[in-house]
Design an enzyme around this catalytic site. Structure first.
Site, PDB file in Angstrom:
ATOM      1  N   ARG A  29       0.849  -1.205   0.000  1.00 38.22           N
ATOM      2  CA  ARG A  29       0.000   0.000   0.000  1.00 38.22           C
ATOM      3  C   ARG A  29       0.886   1.257   0.000  1.00 38.22           C
ATOM      4  O   ARG A  29       0.932   1.981  -0.990  1.00 38.22           O
ATOM      5  CB  ARG A  29      -0.971  -0.033   1.198  1.00 38.22           C
ATOM      6  N   ASP A  30       1.669   1.463   1.050  1.00 38.78           N
ATOM      7  CA  ASP A  30       2.536   2.649   1.097  1.00 38.78           C
ATOM      8  C   ASP A  30       3.571   2.576  -0.032  1.00 38.78           C
ATOM      9  O   ASP A  30       3.919   3.597  -0.663  1.00 38.78           O
ATOM     10  CB  ASP A  30       3.250   2.715   2.462  1.00 38.78           C
ATOM     11  N   HIS A  80       3.057   4.172  -3.600  1.00 35.26           N
ATOM     12  CA  HIS A  80       3.487   5.545  -3.945  1.00 35.26           C
ATOM     13  C   HIS A  80       4.837   5.504  -4.671  1.00 35.26           C
ATOM     14  O   HIS A  80       5.077   6.257  -5.603  1.00 35.26           O
ATOM     15  CB  HIS A  80       3.699   6.387  -2.675  1.00 35.26           C
ATOM     16  N   SER A 105       4.072  10.831   8.897  1.00 38.43           N
ATOM     17  CA  SER A 105       3.961  10.751   7.431  1.00 38.43           C
ATOM     18  C   SER A 105       5.140  11.381   6.706  1.00 38.43           C
ATOM     19  O   SER A 105       5.484  10.989   5.595  1.00 38.43           O
ATOM     20  CB  SER A 105       2.701  11.480   6.963  1.00 38.43           C
ATOM     21  N   HIS A 119       3.650   4.419  12.917  1.00 36.95           N
ATOM     22  CA  HIS A 119       4.007   4.264  11.501  1.00 36.95           C
ATOM     23  C   HIS A 119       5.005   5.375  11.186  1.00 36.95           C
ATOM     24  O   HIS A 119       4.672   6.559  11.286  1.00 36.95           O
ATOM     25  CB  HIS A 119       2.727   4.406  10.668  1.00 36.95           C
ATOM     26  N   HIS A 172       8.429   7.087   8.775  1.00 41.26           N
ATOM     27  CA  HIS A 172       9.105   7.154   7.465  1.00 41.26           C
ATOM     28  C   HIS A 172      10.566   7.482   7.714  1.00 41.26           C
ATOM     29  O   HIS A 172      10.913   8.195   8.657  1.00 41.26           O
ATOM     30  CB  HIS A 172       8.436   8.188   6.550  1.00 41.26           C
ATOM     31  N   TYR A 213       4.612  15.673   3.473  1.00 43.62           N
ATOM     32  CA  TYR A 213       3.989  14.357   3.239  1.00 43.62           C
ATOM     33  C   TYR A 213       4.854  13.527   2.288  1.00 43.62           C
ATOM     34  O   TYR A 213       5.141  13.974   1.164  1.00 43.62           O
ATOM     35  CB  TYR A 213       2.687  14.685   2.523  1.00 43.62           C
TER      36      TYR A 213
HETATM   37  C1  LIG Z   1      -1.975   9.170   1.493  1.00 49.25           C
HETATM   38  C2  LIG Z   1      -2.020   8.229   2.598  1.00 49.25           C
HETATM   39  C3  LIG Z   1      -0.666   8.151   3.254  1.00 49.25           C
HETATM   40  O1  LIG Z   1       0.280   7.610   2.379  1.00 49.25           O
HETATM   41  C4  LIG Z   1      -0.817   7.343   4.513  1.00 49.25           C
HETATM   42  C5  LIG Z   1       0.496   7.097   5.122  1.00 49.25           C
HETATM   43  O2  LIG Z   1       1.069   6.026   4.988  1.00 49.25           O
HETATM   44  C6  LIG Z   1       1.180   8.178   5.833  1.00 49.25           C
HETATM   45  O3  LIG Z   1       0.562   9.224   6.105  1.00 49.25           O
HETATM   46  O4  LIG Z   1       2.374   8.004   6.130  1.00 49.25           O
HETATM   47 MN   LIG Z   2       3.201   6.154   5.194  1.00 52.32          MN
END
Ligand SMILES: CC[C@H](O)CC(=O)C(=O)O
Ligand SMILES: [Mn+2]
Length: 339
Positions: free
Chosen positions: A15-16, A19, A169, A196, A198, A287
Site C-alpha cells: 500500500r505505502d 506511492h 507521514s 508508523h 518514514h 507528506y
Molecule cells: C496518502 C495516505 C498516506 O500515504 C498514509 C500514510 O502512509 C502516511 O501518512 O504516512
Molecule cells: Mn506512510
C-alpha cells in the site's frame, strides 16, 4: 518457530510502497509478495492504492490494476495473514470498504490528517459494524502539539477504533518527540497505540524503538523500505532488532530476508534510499507521498524539486492538497522569470 507476538507488525509495502512505484502493482507481483509474506507469518498485510481505497484518480495517480483485484489476489495466497486496507474519508467510501470486506479484507485503517479525526466517525463505526478490526490513523502527527494529538486520538477511540496510530507521514519527528507523543497516547487511551514512521531523516528505526519503549503495541514496516519517500521502518531489519531485544513478533526472519532480497528488490526501479529529495521531505516536514508529484512538477517547470518541497513545507500543505504542488512550482517559475 514461536507464533507468540509481543508486537503486531503490519507490512505496508503493498500500500505505502505503491506511492514509490507510481501505483503500478500487477496482480502477479502482489500474489508473489503476499504469498511470501504469508509464509513468513507476517500477521497483517496492507493492500490498496497508496492513497487508500478509491485513490486511483488523476489527483493522486491512476493505478495500473484495480485495487480490488490486488486485494483479492493477496487474500487468495496469504494463508493465515490478514489483509488490511487503508481508507481516507473523502477519498474512499463505505461502499469501497464493503467491497473490500466482501473479498476478504479483515482490518480497516481509517486515516485522517492529525487535526481532522472527526471525519473518521462514519468509516470507523461502519467498519466496526462490519466486524472488522479497526484502526484510526492520525497522519502528519508532527504538525500538532501533543494535547491536540491526544484529543483527536480520543475521538477515534470513541468512534470505535481498536487501535490508534501516531503516523509520522513526513518522517520529520525525532525520537524524543515520538516518545512524548506515544507516552501521552498510552496514558490517555484505553485502546492500543500504534506507530508508523518514514525514514527520510534516517530515524524510522530509532523512532520505532522509542515508540515501543513507550508502549506502542502495533508497528508498521515496509520490507526493503518499499514505502513513500525513503520508505518506512525496514521490516526485516526491525524483526532482527526486535529478536535481539527479546521481543517476539512471530515472524520468520530468514523467510522475510529472502523475500526482501528475492521478491522485493527486483521490483524496485532504484534502491529505496535517502536521496536529497527524500531528505528534504523529512527536513521540511512534507507528506512523503508528495515526492513523485514534486519531481514531476520540477521537470515540467524547471524548478529544483527541493525548492518546491521546502515551499510546500513552509505553507504547511497537507494530504489532499496535491494540486498545490503544481501551483507552487508554477509560482516559483514565474517569480524566477520576473527576477
Ligand atoms: C496518502 C495516505 C498516506 O500515504 C498514509 C500514510 O502512509 C502516511 O501518512 O504516512
Ligand atoms: Mn506512510
Amino acid at each position: 518457530m514461536s507464533t507468540e507476538r509481543d508486537i503486531l507488525i503490519t507490512e505496508v509495502a503493498l500500500r505505502d510502497g505503491s506511492h514509490a512505484i507510481a501505483h503500478q502493482y500487477t496482480v502477479e507481483q502482489v500474489k508473489k509478495v503476499a504469498k511470501a509474506l504469508g509464509e513468513a507469518n507476517v500477521p497483517y498485510i496492507e493492500v490498496a492504492h497508496g492513497d487508500g481505497l478509491g485513490g486511483s484518480t488523476l489527483q493522486y495517480g491512476l493505478s495500473r490494476t484495480n485495487e480490488m483485484e490486488l486485494i483479492e489476489a493477496a487474500v487468495s495466497v496469504c494463508g493465515d495473514s490478514k489483509v488490511a486496507v487503508l481508507v481516507l474519508p473523502g477519498i474512499g467510501t463505505i461502499t469501497d470498504l464493503k467491497q473490500a470486506v466482501s473479498i476478504g479484507a479483515k482490518m480497516a485503517r481509517v486515516a485522517t490528517h492529525v487535526t481532522e479525526a472527526d471525519v473518521s466517525a462514519q468509516h470507523l463505526s461502519k467498519a466496526k459494524e462490519m466486524g472488522l478490526e479497526t484502526v484510526g490513523f492520525l497522519m502528519m502527527s508532527h504538525m500538532a502539539p501533543v494535547e491536540k494529538l491526544v484529543e483527536q486520538a480520543k475521538l477515534m477511540e470513541s468512534y470505535g477504533a481498536d487501535t490508534v496510530y501516531m503516523v509520522d507521514s513526513a518522517g520529520a519527528l525525532l525520537p524524543h518527540q515520538v516518545k512524548e507523543r506515544v507516552r501521552a497516547l498510552r496514558q490517555n487511551l484505553q485502546v492500543n497505540v500504534g506507530f508508523h514512521g518514514h525514514n527520510n531523516l534516517s530515524l524510522a528505526m530509532a523512532n520505532t524503538l522509542a515508540a515501543i519503549e513507550e508502549g506502542a503495541q502495533r508497528i508498521d514496516g515496509s520490507i526493503r523500505c518499499l514505502g513513500a519517500g525513503a520508505g518506512n521502518t525496514q521490516t526485516e531489519v526491525l524483526i532482527a532488532v526486535l529478536e535481539n531485544m527479546g521481543i517476539k513478533t512471530g515472524i520468520d526472519l530468514y523467510k522475510l530476508m529472502d523475500t526482501a532480497e528475492e521478491v522485493i528488490a527486483p521490483l524496485l526501479q532504484s534502491p529505496q534510499e535517502i536521496t536529497r529529495d527524500n531528505l528534504v521531505l523529512g527536513y521540511a516536514g512534507v507528506y512523503s507521498s508528495f515526492l513523485l508529484h514534486a519531481q514531476r512538477a520540477s521537470k515540467k517547470y524547471g524548478i529544483d524539486s527541493r525548492d518546491i518541497l521546502i515551499e510546500l513545507g513552509r505553507r504547511k500543505v497537507v494530504g489532499g492538497q496535491e494540486d498545490m504542488i503544481v501551483d507552487v512550482a508554477d509560482e516559483l517559475a514565474r517569480q524566477r522569470k520576473a527576477n
